[in-house]
Write a protein that holds these residues in place. Structure first.
Motif, short mmCIF file in Angstrom:
data_model
loop_
_atom_site.label_atom_id
_atom_site.label_comp_id
_atom_site.label_asym_id
_atom_site.label_seq_id
_atom_site.Cartn_x
_atom_site.Cartn_y
_atom_site.Cartn_z
N GLY A 149 -6.55 -3.70 -0.47
CA GLY A 149 -5.17 -3.26 -0.69
C GLY A 149 -4.30 -3.40 0.54
O GLY A 149 -3.09 -3.27 0.46
N LEU A 150 -4.90 -3.67 1.69
CA LEU A 150 -4.12 -3.81 2.91
C LEU A 150 -4.34 -5.15 3.59
O LEU A 150 -3.51 -5.61 4.36
CB LEU A 150 -4.48 -2.70 3.91
CG LEU A 150 -4.03 -1.27 3.60
CD1 LEU A 150 -4.72 -0.30 4.51
CD2 LEU A 150 -2.53 -1.14 3.74
N SER B 293 1.85 4.56 6.32
CA SER B 293 2.21 4.29 4.94
C SER B 293 3.69 3.98 4.80
O SER B 293 4.09 3.18 3.96
CB SER B 293 1.80 5.44 4.02
OG SER B 293 2.33 6.65 4.48
N LYS C 73 4.07 0.41 5.68
CA LYS C 73 3.50 -0.51 4.71
C LYS C 73 4.24 -0.48 3.37
O LYS C 73 4.61 -1.51 2.83
CB LYS C 73 2.02 -0.14 4.48
CG LYS C 73 1.27 -1.06 3.55
CD LYS C 73 0.90 -2.36 4.22
CE LYS C 73 0.26 -3.31 3.22
NZ LYS C 73 0.11 -4.66 3.77
N TRP C 74 4.44 0.72 2.85
CA TRP C 74 5.03 0.83 1.52
C TRP C 74 6.39 1.54 1.52
O TRP C 74 7.01 1.68 0.48
CB TRP C 74 4.09 1.58 0.58
CG TRP C 74 2.88 0.77 0.21
CD1 TRP C 74 2.87 -0.37 -0.55
CD2 TRP C 74 1.52 1.01 0.56
NE1 TRP C 74 1.58 -0.84 -0.67
CE2 TRP C 74 0.73 0.00 -0.01
CE3 TRP C 74 0.90 2.01 1.29
CZ2 TRP C 74 -0.64 -0.07 0.15
CZ3 TRP C 74 -0.47 1.95 1.44
CH2 TRP C 74 -1.24 0.92 0.87
N ALA D 211 -6.81 3.59 0.85
CA ALA D 211 -6.66 2.52 1.83
C ALA D 211 -6.17 3.05 3.16
O ALA D 211 -6.68 2.70 4.22
CB ALA D 211 -5.72 1.46 1.28
N TYR E 67 2.78 9.40 2.88
CA TYR E 67 1.38 9.38 2.42
C TYR E 67 1.19 10.17 1.13
O TYR E 67 0.50 9.71 0.21
CB TYR E 67 0.49 9.96 3.53
CG TYR E 67 -0.96 10.08 3.18
CD1 TYR E 67 -1.77 8.95 3.09
CD2 TYR E 67 -1.52 11.33 2.94
CE1 TYR E 67 -3.10 9.06 2.78
CE2 TYR E 67 -2.86 11.45 2.62
CZ TYR E 67 -3.65 10.31 2.54
OH TYR E 67 -4.97 10.44 2.23
N ASP F 164 -5.14 4.98 -4.97
CA ASP F 164 -5.72 3.79 -4.34
C ASP F 164 -5.13 3.54 -2.96
O ASP F 164 -5.84 3.24 -2.01
CB ASP F 164 -5.47 2.55 -5.22
CG ASP F 164 -6.41 2.53 -6.41
OD1 ASP F 164 -7.36 3.33 -6.40
OD2 ASP F 164 -6.17 1.73 -7.33
N GLN F 165 -3.80 3.68 -2.91
CA GLN F 165 -3.12 3.46 -1.62
C GLN F 165 -3.54 4.52 -0.61
O GLN F 165 -3.74 4.22 0.57
CB GLN F 165 -1.60 3.49 -1.84
CG GLN F 165 -1.09 2.28 -2.60
CD GLN F 165 0.35 2.45 -3.04
OE1 GLN F 165 0.82 3.54 -3.35
NE2 GLN F 165 1.08 1.34 -3.08
N GLN F 166 -3.72 5.76 -1.10
CA GLN F 166 -4.15 6.82 -0.19
C GLN F 166 -5.53 6.53 0.38
O GLN F 166 -5.78 6.74 1.56
CB GLN F 166 -4.16 8.16 -0.91
CG GLN F 166 -2.77 8.73 -1.14
CD GLN F 166 -2.78 10.18 -1.55
OE1 GLN F 166 -3.81 10.72 -1.94
NE2 GLN F 166 -1.63 10.81 -1.51
N LEU G 201 2.07 8.36 -2.21
CA LEU G 201 1.36 7.15 -2.61
C LEU G 201 0.42 7.45 -3.77
O LEU G 201 0.05 8.59 -4.01
CB LEU G 201 0.53 6.62 -1.43
CG LEU G 201 1.26 6.26 -0.15
CD1 LEU G 201 0.26 5.87 0.92
CD2 LEU G 201 2.21 5.11 -0.40
#
Lengths: 156, 191
Positions: free
Chosen positions: B108-109, B151, B154-155, B169, B159, B165-167, B162
């Motif tokens: 994911g990253l 985060s 990135k997004w 990552a 945090y 899944d993102q958390q 998110l």
């Protein structure tokens, strides 16, 4: 003009209390939903430290509480003022912690046994010696999920 | 002709409900359990050797019995610990004395730089629990801040906003690596 004459009748009607039970039941349900049963009577003082980065503990059924602190006034004669561990409704020694963990595990469903969180409710004046001993015992018992019980810090 | 049944007297329901209400008020508590969740390292026998870590990768925090805090040998106020730890975790300027980073592939990253830093926390037997929690709290604040920054970069979201899944990552990107040594007068410096 005749209309105004009507209130010469002084008697006021009684206030209806028919809705009173409904109101009380509403209160009752509110308290039933928002509170939890008190499980143990505290035998140790329990003012926990304050912290900012705290999270609420989810899944009450998977939490087992370990209290540590000075015995409360009524127990101080028998147990002194040194911090003590309380498990369920009695004081315990460090050696009993292992069997307590085993019993807690036994009480849960098999699939939940590895997700028990040990909630350490420790008085803030306690020294780290006893805390580390407890953590060591927990590691030996392989019960690794712990929660340092603390209250939300009041921002000022 | 059907007989009229007399109405049931309902005046006492209020009393019954009050009784129940008082019972629940007395036997239940309001407070929700809250605190800082941690995972203890598995138990290891005494003879295992501690892994060797380069000096720049360790932030050594010592708390003594007088509740004094020392970070890498310097006495520091607990309120300043967060900034110190944050610098250590992020190392934004790639300082020589702050931890190195290694490139890792995270789902994911993609390939990202993960810090190799480990925070070593050692307390004394006489350290108060309040101080210990204050230190843990500051460190947790630093990690949360670092995760938030990553985060956002990135997004563009914090945090907590998110998805899971993102958390996950981000958690791998900024691992919460706090190693606790046992208090000094129990045993040597083992993990």
């Amino acid at each position: 003009m005749a209309k105004f004459k009507k209130d010469s009748k002084k008697e006021t009607p009684a206030i209806s209390t028919a809705s009173l039970p409904d109101i009380v039941f509403m209160l009752l349900f509110f308290f039933m939903v928002s509170t939890t049963m008190r499980e143990v009577t505290l035998m140790v003082q329990n003012n926990m430290p304050q912290a900012t980065q705290i999270a609420k503990l989810e899944k009450k059924s998977l939490v087992s509480n370990i209290y540590v602190g000075k015995p409360t006034q009524q127990y101080q004669k028998a147990y002194g003022t040194e911090p003590r561990i309380q498990l369920n409704d009695r004081f315990a020694t460090l050696q009993e912690l292992g069997s307590f963990i085993a019993a807690e595990r036994e009480a849960r469903k098999e699939e939940d046994r590895n997700s028990i969180t040990n909630n350490l409710k420790i008085q803030s004046q306690t020294t780290m010696g006893i805390v580390t001993d407890i953590k060591q015992e927990l590691r030996k018992a392989n019960s690794l999920r712990i929660n340092y019980g603390s209250r939300q810090k009041v921002q000022n | 002709m059907a007989k009229k049944t007399p109405e049931v007297n309902a005046t006492s329901t209020a009393d019954i409900a009050f009784l129940l209400l008082v019972f629940f008020l007395a036997t239940t508590t309001m407070n929700v359990d809250s605190g800082m969740f941690r995972r203890l390292p598995p138990y290891q026998p005494d003879n295992t050797e501690a892994p060797k870590i380069a000096k720049r990768n360790i932030l050594q925090i010592l708390v003594n019995k007088d509740n004094l805090l020392s970070v890498n040998g310097e006495i520091l106020d607990v309120t300043r610990l967060k900034k110190e730890a944050l610098d250590f975790i992020l190392n934004p300027a790639n300082d020589e004395n702050l931890p190195e980073k290694s490139v890792k592939e995270i789902e994911g990253l993609g390939n990202v730089e993960v810090s190799k830093g480990v925070i070593s926390l050692q307390s004394d037997k006489g350290t108060s629990y309040e101080m210990y929690i204050a230190v843990q709290d500051q460190l947790a604040a630093a990690f949360n801040e670092a995760r938030d920054r990553k985060s956002v970069s990135k997004w563009g979201k914090k945090y907590n906003d998110l998805n899971s899944d993102q958390q996950e990552a981000i958690k791998k990107w900024v691992p919460m690596s706090i190693s606790e040594a046992e208090p000094k007068n129990i045993g040597g410096k083992k993990k």
